[in-house]
Design an enzyme around this catalytic site. Structure first.
Site, PDB file in Angstrom:
ATOM      1  CE1 TYR A   1      -2.977 -16.886 -66.829  1.00 54.07           C
ATOM      2  CE2 TYR A   1      -0.820 -16.715 -67.034  1.00 54.07           C
ATOM      3  CZ  TYR A   1      -2.117 -16.446 -67.500  1.00 54.07           C
ATOM      4  OH  TYR A   1      -2.267 -15.561 -68.599  1.00 54.07           O
TER       5      TYR A   1
ATOM      6  CB  THR B   1       2.835 -21.595 -56.585  1.00 51.99           C
ATOM      7  OG1 THR B   1       2.951 -22.868 -57.355  1.00 51.99           O
ATOM      8  CG2 THR B   1       4.215 -21.709 -55.882  1.00 51.99           C
TER       9      THR B   1
ATOM     10  CB  ILE C   1       5.081 -34.423 -59.181  1.00 50.68           C
ATOM     11  CG1 ILE C   1       6.322 -33.691 -58.825  1.00 50.68           C
ATOM     12  CG2 ILE C   1       4.007 -33.236 -59.916  1.00 50.68           C
ATOM     13  CD1 ILE C   1       7.223 -33.071 -60.144  1.00 50.68           C
TER      14      ILE C   1
ATOM     15  CE1 TYR D   1      11.182 -22.493 -64.779  1.00 51.92           C
ATOM     16  CE2 TYR D   1      11.932 -20.811 -66.057  1.00 51.92           C
ATOM     17  CZ  TYR D   1      11.077 -22.013 -65.742  1.00 51.92           C
ATOM     18  OH  TYR D   1       9.945 -21.992 -66.393  1.00 51.92           O
TER      19      TYR D   1
END
Length: 319
Positions: free
Chosen positions: A11, A35, A52, A136
């Site tokens: 997004y 995702t 990554i 997180y």
């Protein structure tokens, strides 16, 4: 400039990549599509499907990295903390090592307000204590710490942008629209709009007894287009041997009740809401001070109205 955008099929990464292409940069998007969505990669950008930890092959000749690739579900981070430490911190350390080997010295990092945990005051300043309440937030804070060390030890030029609640949609110059579409949606505005689209029966309101004007949680919402624009400014602010940290929000809080009211007005739907118990660790208020980035980089939110944010998100959704 030649730029790498990790997580650029997501997004926020997709919107930033689109703005970079519009600004005339040569953009490579690296995303494993766990995702993200391949069709979120803007036309004109090169797409590499990889993690990554595999960035070394695409880094040579790159001028700077925009790093968005991350696991970002708070609940999942509590259930699977090892995954978040391995991906968010371990993956970023691998990326930083690959950058050093390729001679890439600039990075703009997608950090989060979750690094602050439950703040003592509002609006939150960059100098306030960082006490994340979940893996997180802790993993993102650990990356910020690593960036500070890499800047000091190796001369890395780094900027971390700590987001608050990102929402809205972005229409690029070519007419393409970039919107929020997570497989697991945890954000309030898209969940409320899903009720208006009849994809859900109701939306949950978690707590109505907070010490706020209407008893519901208050959050700071920033339009994704404003957020993306800050990344382009941050690229120019990268300074060798320095790690800067900036909050990104509009400085105004909106309660869950207020967001619901605006969503009902914009969509013309009733949008049933069900009151539920508070969720553990939900602060009553989270509002950013963005004075530092306004002062240093001249950035300010241009779409600060919650109605405009909701209206853009609603207009971008399929009916």
């Amino acid at each position: 400039m030649k730029l790498l955008v990790t997580g650029g099929a997501g997004y926020i990464g997709g919107v930033v990549a689109a703005q970079l292409v519009e600004a005339g940069h040569e953009v490579t998007v690296l995303d494993d599509l766990s995702t993200g969505h391949a069709d979120a990669v803007p036309p004109g950008a090169r797409f590499v499907e990889a993690t990554i930890t595999e960035a070394a092959d695409v880094l040579p000749g790159t001028d700077a990295v925009f790093h968005f690739a991350a696991k970002s579900l708070v609940g999942e981070s509590v259930e699977r903390p090892g995954l978040y430490w391995a991906h968010n911190l371990g993956g970023t350390l691998a990326l930083l090592d690959s950058m050093r080997a390729a001679g890439v010295g600039r990075i703009v990092f997608s950090s989060t307000a979750a690094t602050y945990g439950e703040p003592e005051r509002h609006p939150i300043l960059e100098t306030d204590p960082t006490r994340p309440t979940n893996p997180y937030g802790a993993s993102k804070l650990a990356v910020d710490t690593a960036l500070t060390a890499f800047a000091r030890l190796y001369g890395l030029a780094a900027v971390s942008l700590r987001y608050f609640n990102v929402a809205g949609a972005y229409t690029a110059a070519d007419g393409r629209t970039y919107r929020e579409r997570h497989t697991v949606e945890t954000h309030l505005i898209p969940n409320v709009l899903a009720v208006a689209r009849r994809l859900r029966e109701s939306v949950g309101v978690f707590g109505t007894d907070y010490p706020t004007p209407d008893g519901t949680c208050v959050r700071d919402y920033i339009h994704v287009a404003d957020l993306a624009r800050a990344h382009l400014l941050a690229l120019d602010a990268c300074s060798e041997g320095e790690h800067r940290i900036y909050n990104l929000g509009n400085g105004t809080g909106f309660s869950v009740t207020e967001v619901l009211s605006v969503c009902r007005e914009v969509t013309g739907h009733e949008i049933p809401a069900v009151v539920r118990e508070r969720r553990p660790g939900d602060p009553a208020v989270l509002v950013a001070s963005s004075e530092k980035i306004q002062r240093d980089l001249g950035w300010k939110p241009e779409r600060a109205s919650i109605r405009e944010i909701v209206a853009d998100a609603w207009a971008a959704l399929p009916r």
